[in-house]
Design a protein around this motif. Structure first.
Motif, PDB file in Angstrom:
ATOM      1  N   UNK A  17       0.843  -1.197   0.000  1.00  0.00           N
ATOM      2  CA  UNK A  17       0.000   0.000   0.000  1.00  0.00           C
ATOM      3  C   UNK A  17       0.874   1.242   0.000  1.00  0.00           C
ATOM      4  N   UNK A  18       0.249   2.375  -0.309  1.00  0.00           N
ATOM      5  CA  UNK A  18       0.930   3.679  -0.259  1.00  0.00           C
ATOM      6  C   UNK A  18       2.237   3.648  -1.048  1.00  0.00           C
ATOM      7  N   UNK A  19       2.136   3.261  -2.294  1.00  0.00           N
ATOM      8  CA  UNK A  19       3.306   3.093  -3.158  1.00  0.00           C
ATOM      9  C   UNK A  19       3.682   4.445  -3.762  1.00  0.00           C
ATOM     10  N   UNK A  20       4.957   4.791  -3.665  1.00  0.00           N
ATOM     11  CA  UNK A  20       5.431   6.064  -4.185  1.00  0.00           C
ATOM     12  C   UNK A  20       6.769   5.847  -4.884  1.00  0.00           C
ATOM     13  N   UNK A  21       6.874   6.356  -6.103  1.00  0.00           N
ATOM     14  CA  UNK A  21       8.136   6.339  -6.841  1.00  0.00           C
ATOM     15  C   UNK A  21       8.497   7.786  -7.142  1.00  0.00           C
ATOM     16  N   UNK A  22       9.597   8.240  -6.562  1.00  0.00           N
ATOM     17  CA  UNK A  22      10.057   9.612  -6.758  1.00  0.00           C
ATOM     18  C   UNK A  22      11.374   9.581  -7.512  1.00  0.00           C
ATOM     19  N   UNK A  23      11.492  10.470  -8.495  1.00  0.00           N
ATOM     20  CA  UNK A  23      12.742  10.548  -9.252  1.00  0.00           C
ATOM     21  C   UNK A  23      13.024  11.990  -9.624  1.00  0.00           C
ATOM     22  N   UNK A  24      14.291  12.271  -9.860  1.00  0.00           N
ATOM     23  CA  UNK A  24      14.692  13.602 -10.306  1.00  0.00           C
ATOM     24  C   UNK A  24      14.226  13.804 -11.738  1.00  0.00           C
ATOM     25  N   UNK A  25      13.597  14.925 -12.019  1.00  0.00           N
ATOM     26  CA  UNK A  25      13.054  15.184 -13.353  1.00  0.00           C
ATOM     27  C   UNK A  25      14.146  15.169 -14.422  1.00  0.00           C
ATOM     28  N   UNK A  27      17.072  13.587 -14.105  1.00  0.00           N
ATOM     29  CA  UNK A  27      17.871  12.372 -14.044  1.00  0.00           C
ATOM     30  C   UNK A  27      17.020  11.251 -13.447  1.00  0.00           C
ATOM     31  N   UNK A  28      16.128  10.647 -14.240  1.00  0.00           N
ATOM     32  CA  UNK A  28      15.177   9.671 -13.709  1.00  0.00           C
ATOM     33  C   UNK A  28      15.817   8.399 -13.156  1.00  0.00           C
ATOM     34  N   UNK A  29      17.088   8.168 -13.421  1.00  0.00           N
ATOM     35  CA  UNK A  29      17.740   6.988 -12.850  1.00  0.00           C
ATOM     36  C   UNK A  29      18.009   7.155 -11.356  1.00  0.00           C
ATOM     37  N   UNK A  89       7.295  -3.882   7.872  1.00  0.00           N
ATOM     38  CA  UNK A  89       6.220  -2.896   7.725  1.00  0.00           C
ATOM     39  C   UNK A  89       6.346  -2.026   6.481  1.00  0.00           C
ATOM     40  N   UNK A  90       7.582  -1.756   6.027  1.00  0.00           N
ATOM     41  CA  UNK A  90       7.756  -0.958   4.804  1.00  0.00           C
ATOM     42  C   UNK A  90       9.081  -1.297   4.141  1.00  0.00           C
ATOM     43  N   UNK A  91       9.168  -0.931   2.879  1.00  0.00           N
ATOM     44  CA  UNK A  91      10.394  -1.127   2.105  1.00  0.00           C
ATOM     45  C   UNK A  91      10.704   0.178   1.375  1.00  0.00           C
ATOM     46  N   UNK A  92      11.961   0.561   1.376  1.00  0.00           N
ATOM     47  CA  UNK A  92      12.444   1.713   0.623  1.00  0.00           C
ATOM     48  C   UNK A  92      13.636   1.250  -0.211  1.00  0.00           C
ATOM     49  N   UNK A  93      13.608   1.550  -1.495  1.00  0.00           N
ATOM     50  CA  UNK A  93      14.711   1.201  -2.391  1.00  0.00           C
ATOM     51  C   UNK A  93      15.148   2.483  -3.080  1.00  0.00           C
ATOM     52  N   UNK A  94      16.375   2.903  -2.794  1.00  0.00           N
ATOM     53  CA  UNK A  94      16.897   4.165  -3.336  1.00  0.00           C
ATOM     54  C   UNK A  94      18.012   3.858  -4.322  1.00  0.00           C
ATOM     55  N   UNK A  95      17.817   4.247  -5.553  1.00  0.00           N
ATOM     56  CA  UNK A  95      18.813   4.068  -6.615  1.00  0.00           C
ATOM     57  C   UNK A  95      19.608   5.352  -6.748  1.00  0.00           C
ATOM     58  N   UNK A  96      20.915   5.242  -6.689  1.00  0.00           N
ATOM     59  CA  UNK A  96      21.762   6.428  -6.824  1.00  0.00           C
ATOM     60  C   UNK A  96      22.783   6.234  -7.905  1.00  0.00           C
TER      61      UNK A  96
END
Length: 96
Positions: A17-25, A27-29, A89-96
């Motif tokens: 639930x509450x799925x969010x994908x945020x990326x730099x406009x 640099x979408x990677x 309870x939650x997962x965060x995956x940050x691509x840099x």
């Protein structure tokens, strides 16, 4: 910033639930995917990735919860736990 959101979905047998994908406009990677795991969740007694670290709740932050961190290829993964220190309870995956 670009943001895409969804209310719910499935990840294998888990409802998310509450799925969010945020990326730099520009640099979408460079992106961060965050979602909550709906109950009933799963228990994480121990981490399956090498070099993962379990962090305790912060004593100076009321309501802080324990979590696991791991570097998986080029991504930083955070697995948030409930107060029992094992229920995911939650997962965060940050691509840099």
């Amino acid at each position: 910033m670009d943001e895409r959101i969804a209310e719910r979905g499935m990840l294998g047998d888990l409802e998310v639930r509450n799925i969010s994908l945020r990326s730099a406009a520009d640099k979408p990677t460079l992106a961060n995917l965050i979602f909550d795991i709906a109950p009933p969740s799963i228990a994480l007694e121990e981490m399956i990735w090498e070099n993962s670290t379990k962090h305790p709740p912060r004593p100076d932050a009321p309501g802080s919860r324990p979590y696991w961190t791991a570097q998986v290829n080029d991504a930083q993964v955070v697995l948030g736990l409930a107060a029992d220190s094992v229920t995911l309870t939650y997962i965060s995956i940050r691509q840099r």
